[in-house]
Scaffold this motif. Structure first.
Motif, PDB file in Angstrom:
ATOM      1  N   MET A   1       0.837  -1.170   0.000  1.00  0.00           N
ATOM      2  CA  MET A   1       0.000   0.000   0.000  1.00  0.00           C
ATOM      3  C   MET A   1       0.887   1.240   0.000  1.00  0.00           C
ATOM      4  N   CYS A   2       0.531   2.216  -0.797  1.00  0.00           N
ATOM      5  CA  CYS A   2       1.321   3.445  -0.903  1.00  0.00           C
ATOM      6  C   CYS A   2       1.154   4.314   0.329  1.00  0.00           C
ATOM      7  N   GLY A   3       2.134   5.189   0.522  1.00  0.00           N
ATOM      8  CA  GLY A   3       2.060   6.165   1.596  1.00  0.00           C
ATOM      9  C   GLY A   3       2.728   7.460   1.181  1.00  0.00           C
ATOM     10  N   ILE A   4       2.223   8.578   1.695  1.00  0.00           N
ATOM     11  CA  ILE A   4       2.746   9.894   1.338  1.00  0.00           C
ATOM     12  C   ILE A   4       3.078  10.672   2.607  1.00  0.00           C
ATOM     13  N   VAL A   5       4.224  11.352   2.584  1.00  0.00           N
ATOM     14  CA  VAL A   5       4.659  12.228   3.671  1.00  0.00           C
ATOM     15  C   VAL A   5       5.058  13.550   3.029  1.00  0.00           C
ATOM     16  N   ALA A   6       4.729  14.663   3.678  1.00  0.00           N
ATOM     17  CA  ALA A   6       5.124  15.978   3.166  1.00  0.00           C
ATOM     18  C   ALA A   6       5.637  16.842   4.305  1.00  0.00           C
ATOM     19  N   TYR A   7       6.470  17.809   3.945  1.00  0.00           N
ATOM     20  CA  TYR A   7       7.003  18.743   4.933  1.00  0.00           C
ATOM     21  C   TYR A   7       7.217  20.109   4.291  1.00  0.00           C
ATOM     22  N   ILE A   8       6.798  21.155   5.001  1.00  0.00           N
ATOM     23  CA  ILE A   8       7.113  22.538   4.662  1.00  0.00           C
ATOM     24  C   ILE A   8       7.522  23.194   5.971  1.00  0.00           C
ATOM     25  N   GLY A   9       8.696  23.785   6.006  1.00  0.00           N
ATOM     26  CA  GLY A   9       9.138  24.406   7.249  1.00  0.00           C
ATOM     27  C   GLY A   9      10.470  25.096   7.074  1.00  0.00           C
ATOM     28  N   PHE A  10      11.216  25.173   8.181  1.00  0.00           N
ATOM     29  CA  PHE A  10      12.498  25.863   8.179  1.00  0.00           C
ATOM     30  C   PHE A  10      13.678  24.910   8.317  1.00  0.00           C
ATOM     31  N   ARG A  11      13.413  23.661   8.648  1.00  0.00           N
ATOM     32  CA  ARG A  11      14.489  22.681   8.796  1.00  0.00           C
ATOM     33  C   ARG A  11      14.724  21.950   7.481  1.00  0.00           C
ATOM     34  N   ASP A  12      15.828  21.230   7.421  1.00  0.00           N
ATOM     35  CA  ASP A  12      16.136  20.409   6.247  1.00  0.00           C
ATOM     36  C   ASP A  12      15.057  19.338   6.104  1.00  0.00           C
ATOM     37  N   ALA A  13      14.403  19.288   4.967  1.00  0.00           N
ATOM     38  CA  ALA A  13      13.254  18.402   4.763  1.00  0.00           C
ATOM     39  C   ALA A  13      13.638  16.929   4.644  1.00  0.00           C
ATOM     40  N   SER A  14      14.779  16.633   4.051  1.00  0.00           N
ATOM     41  CA  SER A  14      15.128  15.252   3.732  1.00  0.00           C
ATOM     42  C   SER A  14      15.080  14.301   4.935  1.00  0.00           C
ATOM     43  N   PRO A  15      15.746  14.589   6.060  1.00  0.00           N
ATOM     44  CA  PRO A  15      15.690  13.645   7.178  1.00  0.00           C
ATOM     45  C   PRO A  15      14.285  13.495   7.762  1.00  0.00           C
ATOM     46  N   ILE A  16      13.495  14.548   7.704  1.00  0.00           N
ATOM     47  CA  ILE A  16      12.115  14.483   8.207  1.00  0.00           C
ATOM     48  C   ILE A  16      11.290  13.569   7.315  1.00  0.00           C
ATOM     49  N   LEU A  17      11.469  13.704   6.007  1.00  0.00           N
ATOM     50  CA  LEU A  17      10.738  12.863   5.056  1.00  0.00           C
ATOM     51  C   LEU A  17      11.147  11.394   5.190  1.00  0.00           C
ATOM     52  N   ILE A  18      12.438  11.141   5.298  1.00  0.00           N
ATOM     53  CA  ILE A  18      12.926   9.762   5.452  1.00  0.00           C
ATOM     54  C   ILE A  18      12.349   9.147   6.731  1.00  0.00           C
ATOM     55  N   SER A  19      12.345   9.907   7.811  1.00  0.00           N
ATOM     56  CA  SER A  19      11.775   9.421   9.069  1.00  0.00           C
ATOM     57  C   SER A  19      10.296   9.075   8.897  1.00  0.00           C
ATOM     58  N   GLY A  20       9.580   9.928   8.184  1.00  0.00           N
ATOM     59  CA  GLY A  20       8.171   9.657   7.921  1.00  0.00           C
ATOM     60  C   GLY A  20       7.963   8.401   7.094  1.00  0.00           C
ATOM     61  N   LEU A  21       8.829   8.197   6.105  1.00  0.00           N
ATOM     62  CA  LEU A  21       8.729   6.976   5.292  1.00  0.00           C
ATOM     63  C   LEU A  21       8.996   5.736   6.126  1.00  0.00           C
ATOM     64  N   HIS A  22       9.965   5.813   7.036  1.00  0.00           N
ATOM     65  CA  HIS A  22      10.223   4.676   7.921  1.00  0.00           C
ATOM     66  C   HIS A  22       8.974   4.329   8.731  1.00  0.00           C
ATOM     67  N   ARG A  23       8.226   5.327   9.146  1.00  0.00           N
ATOM     68  CA  ARG A  23       7.011   5.087   9.934  1.00  0.00           C
ATOM     69  C   ARG A  23       5.899   4.448   9.107  1.00  0.00           C
ATOM     70  N   LEU A  24       6.007   4.546   7.789  1.00  0.00           N
ATOM     71  CA  LEU A  24       4.993   3.954   6.904  1.00  0.00           C
ATOM     72  C   LEU A  24       5.378   2.558   6.420  1.00  0.00           C
ATOM     73  N   GLU A  25       6.540   2.071   6.804  1.00  0.00           N
ATOM     74  CA  GLU A  25       7.022   0.793   6.257  1.00  0.00           C
ATOM     75  C   GLU A  25       6.108  -0.385   6.555  1.00  0.00           C
ATOM     76  N   TYR A  26       5.385  -0.345   7.644  1.00  0.00           N
ATOM     77  CA  TYR A  26       4.505  -1.461   8.013  1.00  0.00           C
ATOM     78  C   TYR A  26       3.416  -1.692   6.973  1.00  0.00           C
ATOM     79  N   ARG A  27       3.166  -0.708   6.116  1.00  0.00           N
ATOM     80  CA  ARG A  27       2.085  -0.794   5.137  1.00  0.00           C
ATOM     81  C   ARG A  27       2.432  -1.674   3.937  1.00  0.00           C
ATOM     82  N   GLY A  28       3.707  -1.946   3.743  1.00  0.00           N
ATOM     83  CA  GLY A  28       4.125  -2.728   2.587  1.00  0.00           C
ATOM     84  C   GLY A  28       4.338  -1.833   1.376  1.00  0.00           C
ATOM     85  N   TYR A  29       5.412  -2.068   0.637  1.00  0.00           N
ATOM     86  CA  TYR A  29       5.746  -1.241  -0.515  1.00  0.00           C
ATOM     87  C   TYR A  29       6.888  -1.901  -1.267  1.00  0.00           C
ATOM     88  N   ASP A  30       7.184  -1.415  -2.480  1.00  0.00           N
ATOM     89  CA  ASP A  30       8.293  -1.982  -3.254  1.00  0.00           C
ATOM     90  C   ASP A  30       9.341  -0.942  -3.634  1.00  0.00           C
TER      91      ASP A  30
END
Length: 117
Positions: free
Chosen positions: A1-30
């Motif tokens: 199942m797909c998952g989407i994470v987004a970020y708008i702010g003042f910090r570097d987005a990449s580590p926040i997005l990666i962390s969010g993707l890790h939290r979605l891993e239980y959903r299954g993906y390729d």
């Protein structure tokens, strides 16, 4: 199942997005990917990889992206094989639009026609 994470702010987005993707891993993906930019750059930096989020994370360590705005996606292939090209995000030919989506875009033909105008 797909998952989407987004970020708008003042910090570097990449580590926040990666962390969010890790939290979605239980959903299954390729595959997983992200796009990052900021107001000053106005250019998308896209990184995407087939496989686990850890593979994308390692890739972004060696090929970093910087910016304070981003979208990330985990994909479960419904159309097209799992590979780096089919992974999200996708970017328009002119580089002005980056998109991720879940599911099948039923009106793809209509949207494509409108975007070409």
């Amino acid at each position: 199942m797909c998952g989407i994470v987004a970020y708008i702010g003042f910090r570097d987005a990449s580590p926040i997005l990666i962390s969010g993707l890790h939290r979605l891993e239980y959903r299954g993906y390729d595959s997983a990917g992200l796009v990052v930019t900021d107001v000053k750059q106005r250019k998308f930096q896209i990184r995407k990889k087939v496989g686990k989020v850890a593979i994308l994370e390692g890739y972004t360590t060696h090929h970093p992206v910087t910016g304070t705005i981003g979208i990330a996606h985990t994909r479960w292939a419904t159309h097209g094989e799992p590979n780096d090209i089919n992974s999200h995000p996708h970017c328009s030919n002119n580089g002005r639009i980056a998109v991720v989506h879940n599911g099948i875009i039923e009106n793809e033909g209509t949207l494509r026609k409108q975007l070409k105008q």
